[in-house]
Scaffold this active site. Structure first.
Site, short mmCIF file in Angstrom:
data_model
loop_
_atom_site.label_atom_id
_atom_site.label_comp_id
_atom_site.label_asym_id
_atom_site.label_seq_id
_atom_site.Cartn_x
_atom_site.Cartn_y
_atom_site.Cartn_z
N TYR A 188 -1.90 -0.83 10.28
CA TYR A 188 -2.03 -1.22 8.86
C TYR A 188 -0.82 -0.71 8.07
O TYR A 188 -0.18 -1.47 7.33
CB TYR A 188 -3.33 -0.65 8.27
CG TYR A 188 -3.48 -0.90 6.78
CD1 TYR A 188 -3.81 -2.17 6.29
CD2 TYR A 188 -3.29 0.13 5.85
CE1 TYR A 188 -3.94 -2.39 4.93
CE2 TYR A 188 -3.43 -0.09 4.49
CZ TYR A 188 -3.75 -1.35 4.03
OH TYR A 188 -3.88 -1.58 2.68
N SER B 133 0.85 -1.19 0.00
CA SER B 133 0.00 0.00 0.00
C SER B 133 0.88 1.24 0.00
O SER B 133 2.00 1.21 0.53
CB SER B 133 -0.88 0.02 1.25
OG SER B 133 -1.54 1.27 1.37
#
Ligand code: NAD
Length: 252
Positions: free
Chosen positions: A163, A150
Site C-alpha cells: 500500500y 497517503s
C-alpha cells in the site's frame, strides 16, 4: 463556502470513489464551491444516485476501476453527460493490512491489485481526460488533477508495504505529470494521515497513535481533507505539490 462560486458555475469535477469517506466530502465541498460534480463508485449505485439527486447539477456513474475498459469508459461517460471536465480527483483507492515484517503475506497478487487501483487507474483516468482538461483550461482557471495518496507514501509507514509503495508511486507520478502537463493542467496530491472514514473505522492502533502522539491529538475529519482539495482547486499556481495532511504526526 467559497467566494468563487460564480466563477465555478458550469465547471465540472469528477471525484472517484465519492459515495463515502474522503471522496464524498470532496464532492460535496466542490459542489458548494459551484462545480457540477460527478459522483462515482465501484458498487454503491443506490447511494450514488441518491447523492446525485440531492446535489445541484450532479450526476453519478458506476465503474470498477480495476478494469481498464471501465476506467476509460468513465471519462467518455462524463464527457457525454457534461460536455467538459475541469477537475479530476483520483480518490478511489484500496488498502491491505499486512505487518511490514510478514514478507510472504504480501503476495504478488496483492501487489498487483493495489497497483491496479491505486496507480494504474489514476494514470488511465488522467491520460483519458488530458484533452478535455486542456480544452477547458484558461489562465484564470487552469485545469486541475488531485491525487489522494497517503502519508504512507511519504514516510516509511502505513497499513502494508505494498500500500505504502503504491501511494509513493502515485506521489512520484504527481510530480512527473505536473512537469509534463503544465501550464494547462496543474497536478497535486494530498497525502492524508489518519482520516475518520469507513476504511479506518476498525484501525484502533492508528486511532490511538494519532490521539496520543500527533500534535493535533486526533485524526482528520473527511471535511478537513475536502477543505485542502478546495484550496488546491481554487489555486491558479500550485503544481507538483504533495500536501502532507497528518495533523503534524510526521514532526514527532
Ligand atoms: P473509503 O473506503 O470510504 O473510500 C474508498 C473509495 O474507493 C470507495 O468509494 C470505493 O468505491 C472506491 N474504490 C475502491 N476500489 C475501487 C475500484 N476497484 N473501482 C472503483 N472504485 C473503487 O475510504 P477513504 O478512507 O475515504 O479513502 C479514500 C482515499 O483516501 C483512498 O485512496 C485511500 O487510500 C486514501 N487515504 C485514506 C486515509 C484514511 O485514513 N482514511 C489515509 C490516507 C489515504
Amino acid at each position: 463556502m467559497n467566494s468563487n462560486i460564480e466563477d465555478n458555475q458550469g465547471r465540472v469535477a469528477l471525484i472517484t470513489g465519492s459515495t463515502s469517506g474522503i471522496g464524498k466530502a470532496i464532492a460535496l465541498r466542490l459542489s458548494d464551491d459551484g462545480f457540477a460534480v460527478v459522483f462515482h463508485s465501484r458498487l454503491s449505485v443506490e447511494k450514488g444516485e441518491k447523492l446525485a439527486k440531492a446535489t445541484p447539477n450532479a450526476t453519478y456513474i458506476q465503474a470498477d476501476l480495476s478494469d481498464q475498459a471501465q476506467a476509460k469508459h468513465l471519462i467518455t461517460d462524463v464527457l457525454e453527460r457534461h460536455g467538459r471536465l475541469d477537475v479530476l480527483v483520483n480518490n478511489a483507492g484500496i488498502n491491505a493490512m499486512i505487518p511490514h515484517g510478514s514478507l510472504q503475506d504480501a503476495t504478488p497478487e496483492i501487489w498487483r491489485d493495489l497497483y491496479e487501483v491505486n496507480v494504474i487507474a489514476p494514470w488511465t483516468l488522467i491520460a483519458e481526460s488530458e484533452n478535455a482538461l486542456r480544452a477547458s483550461s484558461t489562465k484564470e482557471h487552469p485545469s486541475c488533477v488531485i491525487n489522494i495518496s497517503s502519508h504512507a507514501g511519504v514516510r516509511p509507514k502505513g497499513a502494508s508495504i505494498p500500500y505504502a509503495a503504491s501511494k509513493a508511486a502515485l506521489n512520484h507520478v504527481t510530480k512527473l505529470l505536473a512537469l509534463n502537463l503544465s501550464p494547462d493542467i496543474r497536478v497535486n496530491a494530498i497525502a492524508p494521515g489518519l482520516v475518520d472514514t469507513p476504511m479506518t473505522k476498525n484501525w484502533v492502533e492508528a486511532q490511538r497513535l494519532w490521539g496520543e502522539k500527533s500534535p493535533m491529538k486526533r485524526g482528520a475529519a473527511p471535511s478537513e481533507i475536502a477543505h485542502i482539495a478546495s484550496m488546491l482547486v481554487s489555486s491558479t499556481y500550485l503544481t507538483g505539490e504533495i500536501i502532507l495532511s497528518d495533523g503534524g504526526l510526521n514532526l514527532t
